[in-house]
Design a protein around this motif. Structure first.
Motif, PDB file in Angstrom:
ATOM      1  N   TYR A 194      16.431  33.296  31.305  1.00  0.00           N
ATOM      2  CA  TYR A 194      15.849  33.941  30.121  1.00  0.00           C
ATOM      3  C   TYR A 194      14.794  34.980  30.470  1.00  0.00           C
ATOM      4  N   LEU A 195      14.552  35.215  31.754  1.00  0.00           N
ATOM      5  CA  LEU A 195      13.433  36.077  32.133  1.00  0.00           C
ATOM      6  C   LEU A 195      13.583  37.507  31.620  1.00  0.00           C
ATOM      7  N   SER A 196      14.813  38.002  31.550  1.00  0.00           N
ATOM      8  CA  SER A 196      14.983  39.363  31.019  1.00  0.00           C
ATOM      9  C   SER A 196      14.608  39.399  29.542  1.00  0.00           C
ATOM     10  N   GLY A 197      14.883  38.330  28.808  1.00  0.00           N
ATOM     11  CA  GLY A 197      14.475  38.240  27.411  1.00  0.00           C
ATOM     12  C   GLY A 197      12.966  38.174  27.282  1.00  0.00           C
ATOM     13  N   LYS A 198      12.306  37.481  28.210  1.00  0.00           N
ATOM     14  CA  LYS A 198      10.845  37.394  28.212  1.00  0.00           C
ATOM     15  C   LYS A 198      10.239  38.782  28.357  1.00  0.00           C
ATOM     16  N   ALA A 199      10.747  39.539  29.306  1.00  0.00           N
ATOM     17  CA  ALA A 199      10.208  40.880  29.547  1.00  0.00           C
ATOM     18  C   ALA A 199      10.402  41.768  28.325  1.00  0.00           C
ATOM     19  N   GLN A 200      11.592  41.698  27.726  1.00  0.00           N
ATOM     20  CA  GLN A 200      11.851  42.524  26.552  1.00  0.00           C
ATOM     21  C   GLN A 200      10.951  42.140  25.389  1.00  0.00           C
ATOM     22  N   LEU A 201      10.789  40.836  25.150  1.00  0.00           N
ATOM     23  CA  LEU A 201       9.942  40.372  24.054  1.00  0.00           C
ATOM     24  C   LEU A 201       8.513  40.851  24.246  1.00  0.00           C
ATOM     25  N   GLU A 202       7.997  40.739  25.468  1.00  0.00           N
ATOM     26  CA  GLU A 202       6.623  41.163  25.722  1.00  0.00           C
ATOM     27  C   GLU A 202       6.461  42.671  25.535  1.00  0.00           C
ATOM     28  N   ARG A 203       7.477  43.451  25.944  1.00  0.00           N
ATOM     29  CA  ARG A 203       7.411  44.908  25.738  1.00  0.00           C
ATOM     30  C   ARG A 203       7.425  45.241  24.247  1.00  0.00           C
ATOM     31  N   ASN A 204       8.306  44.579  23.512  1.00  0.00           N
ATOM     32  CA  ASN A 204       8.408  44.855  22.079  1.00  0.00           C
ATOM     33  C   ASN A 204       7.120  44.493  21.344  1.00  0.00           C
ATOM     34  N   LEU A 205       6.528  43.372  21.725  1.00  0.00           N
ATOM     35  CA  LEU A 205       5.286  42.958  21.087  1.00  0.00           C
ATOM     36  C   LEU A 205       4.153  43.927  21.418  1.00  0.00           C
ATOM     37  N   ALA A 206       4.107  44.388  22.669  1.00  0.00           N
ATOM     38  CA  ALA A 206       3.072  45.340  23.071  1.00  0.00           C
ATOM     39  C   ALA A 206       3.249  46.662  22.326  1.00  0.00           C
ATOM     40  N   ARG A 207       4.499  47.092  22.164  1.00  0.00           N
ATOM     41  CA  ARG A 207       4.778  48.340  21.446  1.00  0.00           C
ATOM     42  C   ARG A 207       4.365  48.217  19.977  1.00  0.00           C
ATOM     43  N   ALA A 208       4.719  47.089  19.366  1.00  0.00           N
ATOM     44  CA  ALA A 208       4.371  46.872  17.960  1.00  0.00           C
ATOM     45  C   ALA A 208       2.862  46.838  17.769  1.00  0.00           C
ATOM     46  N   SER A 209       2.164  46.246  18.727  1.00  0.00           N
ATOM     47  CA  SER A 209       0.703  46.182  18.639  1.00  0.00           C
ATOM     48  C   SER A 209       0.099  47.571  18.749  1.00  0.00           C
ATOM     49  N   LEU A 210       0.627  48.386  19.651  1.00  0.00           N
ATOM     50  CA  LEU A 210       0.127  49.749  19.832  1.00  0.00           C
ATOM     51  C   LEU A 210       0.394  50.582  18.583  1.00  0.00           C
ATOM     52  N   GLU A 211       1.601  50.445  18.013  1.00  0.00           N
ATOM     53  CA  GLU A 211       1.940  51.196  16.802  1.00  0.00           C
ATOM     54  C   GLU A 211       1.036  50.801  15.649  1.00  0.00           C
ATOM     55  N   ARG A 212       0.736  49.534  15.568  1.00  0.00           N
ATOM     56  CA  ARG A 212      -0.148  49.059  14.504  1.00  0.00           C
ATOM     57  C   ARG A 212      -1.553  49.632  14.675  1.00  0.00           C
ATOM     58  N   ALA A 213      -2.032  49.660  15.921  1.00  0.00           N
ATOM     59  CA  ALA A 213      -3.360  50.215  16.192  1.00  0.00           C
ATOM     60  C   ALA A 213      -3.419  51.696  15.846  1.00  0.00           C
ATOM     61  N   GLU A 214      -2.354  52.432  16.189  1.00  0.00           N
ATOM     62  CA  GLU A 214      -2.319  53.867  15.870  1.00  0.00           C
ATOM     63  C   GLU A 214      -2.282  54.086  14.374  1.00  0.00           C
TER      64      GLU A 214
END
Length: 232
Positions: free
Chosen positions: A205-225
């Motif tokens: 599942y490690l590839s899913g972990k990496a994708q989830l963390e990237r998506n969450l980081a992107r969503a957080s950045l978009e929210r901050a902007e």
């Protein structure tokens, strides 16, 4: 139940505990909640005995405590043993949170390490008042009035719920049940949302972990902007 019945059932409990030892379990819990046999002894709405196992709270707890002590005698001393109780019957004439404190105290004196604090399911007359973390106050009282570790359960479905309960000293553990039925990977998802990346994932599942963390980081950045643009 006759005395013979009670001895036979107690022996069955002991046999199960010995099998748990043989199987290598690390933790044993005696279920005294939710209307099962030992719960039916403790609840005044189901225990109508007129002998030394009925009547007062101490008498109603007598047989469950006998079973607990028999298990504690065969369970390895260095391993924890807990008891699950219904801390509130939610029905007139039933056990109340005040009674739960005394029940927990009796099991602590018998050698219990932790009380798993649930409630209800002891009678069809029960009218629970549901809500977020609705059983946590019972765990809180038992932990801080009896001085025994507790596990909070019931309508705990976000990591922030768990963190606030533990950090506030209201319980020592939280059990997450139904959220895992809806999402078997609840723990992994919540850890990612909190930004905790060190939790172990299955290698597949490690590839899913990496994708989830990237998506969450992107969503957080978009929210901050977005907030910055709005001047919030």
């Amino acid at each position: 139940m006759t005395r013979e019945d009670m001895e036979r059932v107690k022996a069955d409990f002991v046999r199960a505990a010995l099998w748990a030892v043989e199987a290598g379990f690390d933790w044993l819990e005696l279920h005294c909640a939710h209307g099962y046999l030992l719960s039916a002894f403790i609840c005044p709405l189901t225990n109508h005995r007129t002998d030394e196992y009925g009547g007062s709270l101490e008498n109603r707890c007598r047989y469950p405590l006998e079973v607990f002590r028999a298990l504690r005698a065969v369970w390895p001393e260095h391993l924890p043993m807990s008891v699950r109780i219904s801390a509130h019957d939610w029905a007139p004439g039933g056990n109340t949170p005040d009674d739960a404190v005394e029940i927990a105290r009796l099991f602590k004196e018998a050698g219990c390490d932790l009380i798993d604090v649930s409630s209800g399911q002891t009678t069809r007359l029960a009218r629970p008042i549901y809500g977020r973390m609705y059983q946590t106050p019972f765990a809180d009282r038992i932990r801080n009035e009896v001085g025994i570790a507790t596990m909070a359960v019931g309508a705990i479905y976000e990591a922030d719920h768990v963190n606030s309960i533990i950090a506030a000293g209201r319980a020592d553990l939280c059990a997450i049940a139904r959220p895992h039925l809806a999402d078997p990977h609840w723990t992994l998802n919540q850890a990612a949302r909190l930004g905790y990346t060190e939790v172990g994932w299955p290698k597949q599942y490690l590839s899913g972990k990496a994708q989830l963390e990237r998506n969450l980081a992107r969503a957080s950045l978009e929210r901050a902007e977005e907030l910055a643009i709005r001047g919030v």
